[in-house]
Write a protein that holds these residues in place. Structure first.
Motif, PDB file in Angstrom:
ATOM      1  N   GLU A 109       0.799  -1.222   0.000  1.00  0.00           N
ATOM      2  CA  GLU A 109       0.000   0.000   0.000  1.00  0.00           C
ATOM      3  C   GLU A 109       0.837   1.282   0.000  1.00  0.00           C
ATOM      4  O   GLU A 109       0.518   2.214  -0.757  1.00  0.00           O
ATOM      5  N   PRO A 110       1.924   1.398   0.795  1.00  0.00           N
ATOM      6  CA  PRO A 110       2.714   2.642   0.737  1.00  0.00           C
ATOM      7  C   PRO A 110       3.249   2.940  -0.666  1.00  0.00           C
ATOM      8  O   PRO A 110       3.240   4.095  -1.097  1.00  0.00           O
ATOM      9  N   ALA A 111       3.683   1.913  -1.386  1.00  0.00           N
ATOM     10  CA  ALA A 111       4.170   2.124  -2.747  1.00  0.00           C
ATOM     11  C   ALA A 111       3.053   2.651  -3.643  1.00  0.00           C
ATOM     12  O   ALA A 111       3.278   3.532  -4.486  1.00  0.00           O
ATOM     13  N   LEU A 112       1.848   2.138  -3.473  1.00  0.00           N
ATOM     14  CA  LEU A 112       0.710   2.601  -4.264  1.00  0.00           C
ATOM     15  C   LEU A 112       0.359   4.050  -3.938  1.00  0.00           C
ATOM     16  O   LEU A 112       0.083   4.848  -4.839  1.00  0.00           O
ATOM     17  N   VAL A 113       0.402   4.402  -2.664  1.00  0.00           N
ATOM     18  CA  VAL A 113       0.113   5.785  -2.255  1.00  0.00           C
ATOM     19  C   VAL A 113       1.131   6.734  -2.878  1.00  0.00           C
ATOM     20  O   VAL A 113       0.768   7.754  -3.481  1.00  0.00           O
ATOM     21  N   TYR A 114       2.417   6.413  -2.733  1.00  0.00           N
ATOM     22  CA  TYR A 114       3.451   7.238  -3.355  1.00  0.00           C
ATOM     23  C   TYR A 114       3.258   7.317  -4.867  1.00  0.00           C
ATOM     24  O   TYR A 114       3.385   8.389  -5.462  1.00  0.00           O
ATOM     25  N   LEU A 115       2.965   6.195  -5.488  1.00  0.00           N
ATOM     26  CA  LEU A 115       2.794   6.159  -6.936  1.00  0.00           C
ATOM     27  C   LEU A 115       1.696   7.114  -7.381  1.00  0.00           C
ATOM     28  O   LEU A 115       1.887   7.919  -8.304  1.00  0.00           O
ATOM     29  N   PHE A 116       0.540   7.069  -6.732  1.00  0.00           N
ATOM     30  CA  PHE A 116      -0.561   7.946  -7.117  1.00  0.00           C
ATOM     31  C   PHE A 116      -0.250   9.409  -6.827  1.00  0.00           C
ATOM     32  O   PHE A 116      -0.546  10.289  -7.654  1.00  0.00           O
ATOM     33  N   ILE A 117       0.343   9.688  -5.680  1.00  0.00           N
ATOM     34  CA  ILE A 117       0.727  11.072  -5.363  1.00  0.00           C
ATOM     35  C   ILE A 117       1.695  11.587  -6.425  1.00  0.00           C
ATOM     36  O   ILE A 117       1.548  12.706  -6.935  1.00  0.00           O
TER      37      ILE A 117
END
Length: 149
Positions: A109-117
């Motif tokens: 999930e942290p990688a996905l959050v960073y990716l979208f941001i």
């Protein structure tokens, strides 16, 4: 007055640029901390770091450090902003889709959050409070002055 607060007719460019600056600082520093941690533990990590590109663990780790450390600085100050974001986006895409592909969602999930941001920030641009804006504005003024002559 309350009506304009609830239903603004046009965005305030300074407020938006300040929000973009704040986002760059917060997420840039968070991302930078990951790069610093990898850099500080390079010797230990280089032996077992994932190698999704087939270039070797040390090179993959170096590329991740570049994306998380060097590019974060460009992201924070808004220097070569979109160019700096490409490795950041690529690093998080690799982390989410390849490195943690079979992990539980909570792990990736942290990688996905960073990716979208990062994708949203790439599209939006750095805003007025960035070095790129200052350079672009200065070049625009020079070009405009040459056309007037």
């Amino acid at each position: 007055m309350v009506y304009r607060l609830l239903f603004p007719t046009k965005p305030n460019q300074n407020n938006i640029s300040f929000l973009l600056l704040t986002t760059r600082i917060v997420f840039g520093l968070l991302f930078l901390s990951h790069g610093v941690a990898k850099w500080n533990n390079f010797e230990e990590l280089s032996v077992s770091f994932p190698d999704p590109l087939g270039v070797g663990s040390s090179v993959s780790l170096g590329l991740a450090i570049f994306g998380e450390l060097v590019c974060s600085i460009g992201f924070i100050i808004g220097l070569l902003y979109r160019l700096a974001m490409i490795p950041m986006i690529f690093t998080m895409a690799m982390a989410f889709f390849v490195i943690h592909a079979n992990d539980a969602f909570a792990v990736k999930e942290p990688a996905l959050v960073y990716l979208f941001i990062f994708i949203l920030m790439y599209i939006t641009g750095p805003g007025k409070f960035s070095i790129d804006y200052l350079i672009g504005n200065k070049n625009y003024e020079k070009k405009r002055n040459r056309q007037r002559k």
